[in-house]
Design an enzyme around this catalytic site. Structure first.
Site, PDB file in Angstrom:
ATOM      1  N   LYS A 272       0.854  -1.188   0.000  1.00 13.99           N
ATOM      2  CA  LYS A 272       0.000   0.000   0.000  1.00 13.99           C
ATOM      3  C   LYS A 272       0.889   1.236   0.000  1.00 13.99           C
ATOM      4  O   LYS A 272       1.682   1.438   0.918  1.00 13.99           O
ATOM      5  CB  LYS A 272      -0.905  -0.012   1.228  1.00 13.99           C
ATOM      6  CG  LYS A 272      -1.776   1.228   1.333  1.00 13.99           C
ATOM      7  CD  LYS A 272      -2.781   1.116   2.453  1.00 13.99           C
ATOM      8  CE  LYS A 272      -3.573   2.399   2.593  1.00 13.99           C
ATOM      9  NZ  LYS A 272      -4.524   2.343   3.701  1.00 13.99           N
TER      10      LYS A 272
ATOM     11  N   LYS B 124      -2.268  -1.624  -3.676  1.00 14.77           N
ATOM     12  CA  LYS B 124      -3.108  -0.435  -3.641  1.00 14.77           C
ATOM     13  C   LYS B 124      -2.265   0.826  -3.746  1.00 14.77           C
ATOM     14  O   LYS B 124      -1.261   0.914  -3.041  1.00 14.77           O
ATOM     15  CB  LYS B 124      -3.856  -0.443  -2.307  1.00 14.77           C
ATOM     16  CG  LYS B 124      -4.788   0.697  -2.093  1.00 14.77           C
ATOM     17  CD  LYS B 124      -5.413   0.567  -0.756  1.00 14.77           C
ATOM     18  CE  LYS B 124      -6.179   1.838  -0.516  1.00 14.77           C
ATOM     19  NZ  LYS B 124      -6.455   2.048   0.863  1.00 14.77           N
TER      20      LYS B 124
HETATM   21  C1  PBG Z   1      -7.120   3.279   5.559  1.00 16.16           C
HETATM   22  C2  PBG Z   1      -7.596   3.182   4.154  1.00 16.16           C
HETATM   23  C3  PBG Z   1      -7.501   4.154   3.161  1.00 16.16           C
HETATM   24  C4  PBG Z   1      -8.108   3.616   2.019  1.00 16.16           C
HETATM   25  C5  PBG Z   1      -8.552   2.346   2.342  1.00 16.16           C
HETATM   26  N1  PBG Z   1      -8.199   2.096   3.668  1.00 16.16           N
HETATM   27  C6  PBG Z   1      -7.009   5.551   3.227  1.00 16.16           C
HETATM   28  C7  PBG Z   1      -5.634   5.861   3.558  1.00 16.16           C
HETATM   29  O1  PBG Z   1      -4.767   5.025   3.702  1.00 16.16           O
HETATM   30  O2  PBG Z   1      -5.393   7.056   3.696  1.00 16.16           O
HETATM   31  C8  PBG Z   1      -8.234   4.309   0.704  1.00 16.16           C
HETATM   32  C9  PBG Z   1      -9.278   3.777  -0.236  1.00 16.16           C
HETATM   33  C10 PBG Z   1      -9.566   4.643  -1.396  1.00 16.16           C
HETATM   34  O3  PBG Z   1      -8.905   5.673  -1.653  1.00 16.16           O
HETATM   35  O4  PBG Z   1     -10.499   4.302  -2.143  1.00 16.16           O
HETATM   36  N2  PBG Z   1      -8.074   2.819   6.490  1.00 16.16           N
END
Ligand code: PBG
Length: 332
Positions: free
Chosen positions: A201, A255
């Site tokens: 991520k 991601k």
């Molecule tokens: C954190 C989380 C995020 C997303 C999913 N889980 C945000 C982040 O890390 O700031 C992002 C999902 C998206 O942008 O569609 N709980």
């Protein structure tokens, strides 16, 4: 165009000639059963609230969430992942593992409504629940404390499992989070609850609209000290994924998706578990905005985007278009 160096020129266009030939020779198909719909549920509202930066996506009430979940499942969507927005936030994100926390209540609702027919997942993180908006507990100096956060994640995992989650999705990028969560689930009598780990991520600007949707923008600083750096090589992402598999992840996730298709491919080739890719909020909103301006053919662009993510190697795609795609799937 008959000969090249004495050989007849190859005609690669032969299979592209008609829709029937293209359909027969397609090698990548988007199947609704491999799509997961991310859903937001907010405590203390009486009607669904539109999210300005994500046209078509809402913050649900418990009731509207149930309806939308049924609709998704009936359309053939393979799974649902829930994000909760609590009424009260504090430094340790107390609502995240409270038995009457919004995600736990929503999981119970959905377990009763569609639990037999779909896979219920819960995002497992603290950022929606902390008043500072970071994904973990803070030290006195304002850093995110890795190991103290793991204890919170362990407790959230058990609360979500107890409420009916089939799978938990740790998304905070703390080191050792999968191991801590696996141990907690096993220790609490939930050895069958699976982990879909956000393994690779990246610290991405493409999460911007989500932070409106989940009301979780960090109140100071950013997430660059725990999420991966976009400028590192793919090797680090592969290492993250392999570590998560070793710690007990059942599915690993990459991601965002679209800018990270090289990562999806390398992770797919490196692990022996299913790979998921998260088509994130910014990817959604960017396309919707262009379509709203008449700058792009919306339906074809969506189909192309999701097909490309699958072609890169994703077995599972998380996308805000899951229900629509399942309903109207169109070949590119
Ligand atoms: C954190 C989380 C995020 C997303 C999913 N889980 C945000 C982040 O890390 O700031 C992002 C999902 C998206 O942008 O569609 N709980």
């Amino acid at each position: 165009m008959t000969e090249v160096g004495g050989f007849p020129a190859l005609r690669l266009r032969r299979l592209r000639r008609t829709p029937a030939l293209r359909r027969l020779s397609a090698q990548v198909r988007v199947d609704p059963s491999n799509l997961v719909l991310p859903m937001f549920v907010k405590e203390g509202i009486d009607a669904p609230l539109p999210i300005a930066s994500m046209p078509g996506v809402v913050q649900h009430t418990r009731e509207s969430l149930r309806k939308a979940a049924v609709e998704a499942v009936q359309a053939g969507v393979g799974g649902l992942i829930l994000f909760g927005i609590p009424a009260q936030k504090d430094a340790r994100g107390s609502a995240s593992d409270a038995p009457d926390g919004i995600v736990q209540l929503a999981l119970q609702d959905l377990a009763a409504e569609v639990g037999e027919q779909t896979v219920l997942m819960a995002d497992l993180c603290l950022d929606e629940y902390t008043d500072h908006g970071h994904c973990g507990l803070l030290t006195d100096s304002g850093d995110v404390d890795n190991d103290a956060t793991l204890e919170r994640y362990a407790s959230i995992a058990v609360a979500q499992a107890r409420a009916g989650a089939h799978m938990v999705g740790p998304s905070g990028m703390m080191d050792g989070q999968v191991l801590a969560i696996r141990a907690a689930l096993d220790g609490a009598g939930y050895p069958d609850v699976a982990i879909i780990a956000y393994s690779a991520k990246f610290a991405s600007a493409f999460y911007g609209p989500f932070r409106d949707a989940a009301e979780c923008a960090p109140q100071f600083g950013d997430r660059a000290a725990y999420q991966q750096d976009v400028a590192r090589s793919v090797d680090e992402a592969v290492r993250e994924a392999l570590l998560d598999v070793a710690e007990g992840a059942d599915i690993v996730m990459v991601k965002p998706a679209v800018g990270y298709l090289d990562v999806v491919r390398r992770v797919r080739d490196a692990v022996d578990v299913p790979v998921a890719a998260y088509n994130v909020s910014g990817e959604y909103s960017m396309l919707e905005a262009a379509a709203a301006n008449g700058w792009i053919d919306r339906d074809r662009a969506i189909a192309e985007m999701i097909t490309s993510i699958k072609r890169a190697g994703a077995d599972i795609v998380l996308t805000y278009w899951a229900t629509e795609l399942a309903t109207t799937l169109r070949r590119v």
